[in-house]
Structures are given as C-alpha cells and as structure tokens.
Enzyme design. Sequence first.
Site, PDB file in Angstrom:
ATOM      1  N   ASP A 210       0.840  -1.196   0.000  1.00  0.00           N
ATOM      2  CA  ASP A 210       0.000   0.000   0.000  1.00  0.00           C
ATOM      3  C   ASP A 210       0.882   1.257   0.000  1.00  0.00           C
ATOM      4  O   ASP A 210       1.842   1.352   0.767  1.00  0.00           O
ATOM      5  CB  ASP A 210      -0.893  -0.029   1.245  1.00  0.00           C
ATOM      6  N   GLU A 240       1.475  -0.516  -5.063  1.00  0.00           N
ATOM      7  CA  GLU A 240       0.363   0.344  -5.483  1.00  0.00           C
ATOM      8  C   GLU A 240       0.936   1.696  -5.910  1.00  0.00           C
ATOM      9  O   GLU A 240       1.067   2.626  -5.126  1.00  0.00           O
ATOM     10  CB  GLU A 240      -0.641   0.541  -4.346  1.00  0.00           C
ATOM     11  N   ASP A 323     -10.380   1.029  -4.769  1.00  0.00           N
ATOM     12  CA  ASP A 323     -10.086   2.468  -4.763  1.00  0.00           C
ATOM     13  C   ASP A 323     -10.733   3.213  -5.921  1.00  0.00           C
ATOM     14  O   ASP A 323     -10.513   4.416  -6.063  1.00  0.00           O
ATOM     15  CB  ASP A 323      -8.569   2.692  -4.811  1.00  0.00           C
TER      16      ASP A 323
END
Length: 488
Positions: A210, A240, A323
Amino acid sequence: MQIQTPDWVKQAVFYQIFPDRFARSKQPRKRLLRDARWEDWDAMPTLQGYKGGDLWGIMEQLDYIQDLGIDAIYFTPIFQSASNHRYHTHDYYQVDPMLGGNQAFKELLDAAHERDIKVVLDGVFNHSSRGFFFFHDVLENGPHSPWVNWFKIQGWPLSPYNGEFPANYVGWADNRALPVFNHDNPEVREYIMEIAEYWIKFGIDGWRLDVPFEITTPGFWQEFRDRVKAINPEAYIVGEVWGDSRKWLDGTQFDGVMNYLFAGPTIAFTAGDRVVLEQVQSRDYQPYPPLFAAEYAAKIQELLQFYPWEIQLTQLNLLASHDTARLLSIAGGDKPSIELATLLLLTFPGAPSIYYGDEVGLPGAIDPDSRRGFPLEANWDREIYHAHRQLIALRHAYPALRTGDYQVLWAQGALYVFARTLEKEELIIAVNVGTAPAQANVDTTSLQTQPNKLLYGQAEINWDNSEPTKQLSLNLPPRSGSIIALGE
C-alpha cells in the site's frame, strides 16, 4: 543486471477480494460474534459498517473461484483493525478475529494451495493506526514512551480524536487516524521486515504494498525484496503506484505495480463518451477523455516501452479496484464497455486482476459504494459472467496470450487490431468500439500462418495469401471484439 520475476505470476489470473464483502460463512465455525448485528448484505455500504464477510465464507466459495479460472487471490488487508477495509492496522501479527483469526487464515491458505491458488496479502507498511499498540503507548505515556521515535511526533500533547486541536504528529494524507511510521528509525525498518518475513514463512505467496511511494528511506524496498526473496524466491512483490513506475521497477524492488496506466486508456477507449465523469475525476488514472484507436495504440505502445519485458509480464493489470468506481458504473451501465475492456485485459501482457463481483455485473460508484456485498446468484448478469469465464479460459488455453509478443497491426477510427505471438502460436485480437460496423484489410506479412479459427466473437474473416503481401480482411459488428487463431 538480469531481472528475475516470479514465473507463476506470468501465468496467473488474479481475483481481488475485499474480505468483509465477499461471503459470510454458512457453517457454525464462529466462536465470537455469532449474533453480531451486521449491516444488511445487500444494502449500500457505509464508511464504518461491517457486513460480516469472513475467511471461512471465502473458503466455502473456492469452488466458484476455481471454476471461474482464477489461480491467485489478492486480499485487501486482513489484519486486526477497527475499520471495515482494515487499512488501519492494530496488529500486524493477528488476522482480524471478525474474519476468523489466524486459524481461519491458515485453513484458507492450505485449502487454496491444495487447488494451486496462490494468495497475496496487502501490506500497509507506511502507516499504522491510532489503535496500534506502540502508538497507543505513546498516547498513554507521551514523551516517556519507548516508542516515541517510531512515529513522526511534532509536539505535545497529541490529539488523536479531537479535530479542534492540532494532531501534533504526521498522519497519512493528514488523517490523524493513520499515524505514519518513522522509517528512518532502524527499529521501525527491522519491525516491518520481520512482519514481511513472518507471513512469507507462514505460507503466503507475496505482498501487495500500500502507497509504497510514501516510503523514501534509501534502500528500504531493496532490503524488503532481498529478505522476502531469501525465504521464497518466487514470492510476488507488487506496489500500489498509479503512474510511471520505472523508479521502482528496476529489478531491485518490486516485480510489478497495479497497472492503472493500462486501466485508464483502456476504459477511455472502450467506454469513450459513456464515461460518467463524477466517477473518475477524483482518481489519478484518467479514463477520459475518449480515445480513438490510434491514440489508444500510442498509449499502449508507450506503456510497453516503459519497463523491461520481464517486468511487463508480472504487472498486475486491472480495470477496477476497491479504490475506484466499478467499470459498470463508470460506463453508465453499458455492458459492451465491460466486455470490450475485459477482452483487452485478458489479452494483455501481465497478470490480469478481476475485482470481485465485476465478473457478474456488480455496479458500484466511488468508495464506499464500490465495496458492495457479492450478489446472490439470482442477481448475476449471466452475459457478463459467461464472457469473463470464456476469456479467462482462452487465456489459460493459449500461452501466447500470457507471454507472447504484442504487435499492433491496425489502429484507425474505432478499430484496434493486434497480434500475440509465441513461437508458432499466433492469435489476432480485434476490437471495434464504434457504434457502426468496422472493416479493415490488415497486413499480416509478419505472421507465419493463416487465420483458421474464430475463438471468440462474431467477426467475418477472409484471408488473401497472394504476394507480395498477405492480407486479413476483417469485418466486425458494432461494439464487439474477436479473437482469431492462426494455424496451418
């Protein structure tokens, strides 16, 4: 330097699961929260509500996942947390008891591995949460806490909940619920490395990282890779990063990134002016304005030049995630946009990733709405489901669709045609995003054999083998795509 990436990723089709929303166990395995008052499964999700999905429920759906053709699962965070998405980590060594705890995860991991399904976990290593034990000690003991230098404290007193006062510590995106680690502290660095090693030894097959671009401590991600790969050289490390990721994809850090640079142009090309701008303007991947085939080809060619081929083959390609809004909602409910984008996804180099529910036509606007409960079978869109199953099966059946070369043959107007070739296996993929039939005479001189089988779609094909050029005449219906196999 020779770049090495995990071979299994090059063959894999991923399935992204948001654990609270995929399945609630039907078996009486829960010792805790048996009678919890969960949010209604089919109600619109809320920011703080739980729907009660758990790892046992996922285990009970492994037949479905395997039948779809999935051979790798990426889970959004599963560690103990006080949020339904679990990006607010309380304990990196404990699977959330709401999901079933460490024992349920071990059972799921073993059951997945028995089916040759890999499991990748989400690592939230940039920040923890205000409920994280070490940070809680700082809240209790202030400057006397031994953990003070693990975070970026700016003054006293700390104010983790009352927004009327300055937080006095750095929170991710100025969110005081997410205190940022001080990665320059060698103890913090070691702590995170040990977490990574612990779960790799436990048996997971990789980490999705992340916001890794937030961690700028020199050598951090190089050490992370070295220590993870020392335990399992085939472990997958995917970051990410939404944009140009060459900085992290030099072979010393990540094996790939979540490939939003593929998602944006692909949605802009296939959905075009159907894109609902309110669903995309707050995100960084820009699936607008609409693209014609030549513009799409230019973006794809640029993307394919960004990274070494070994890295291209282990990119995590996607169309939607937790997301983003779901593609069906981005495209205003237009089903051909889903099919055409999915066709391009399943025929692109790298590992395709399906966001749970997209394969059955689950809608969802920007989060939290994109995190709905997986629908009952009676509410599936069977047309979208069968398209996904067919395209996934074709990807598994033809190695050229996984690791073959990618060559653009035609890109004019609304028609985009390319070839995937691997040794003697050759396939042509054609996509017409327009509302009128599209026709093209494609030069296939670079290919060895003639088209002899329509694997997918409804294209009319004719082949002219006369010298000096070989030409494939293609006729595609409006808003359609096809896959054509070549052979003797």
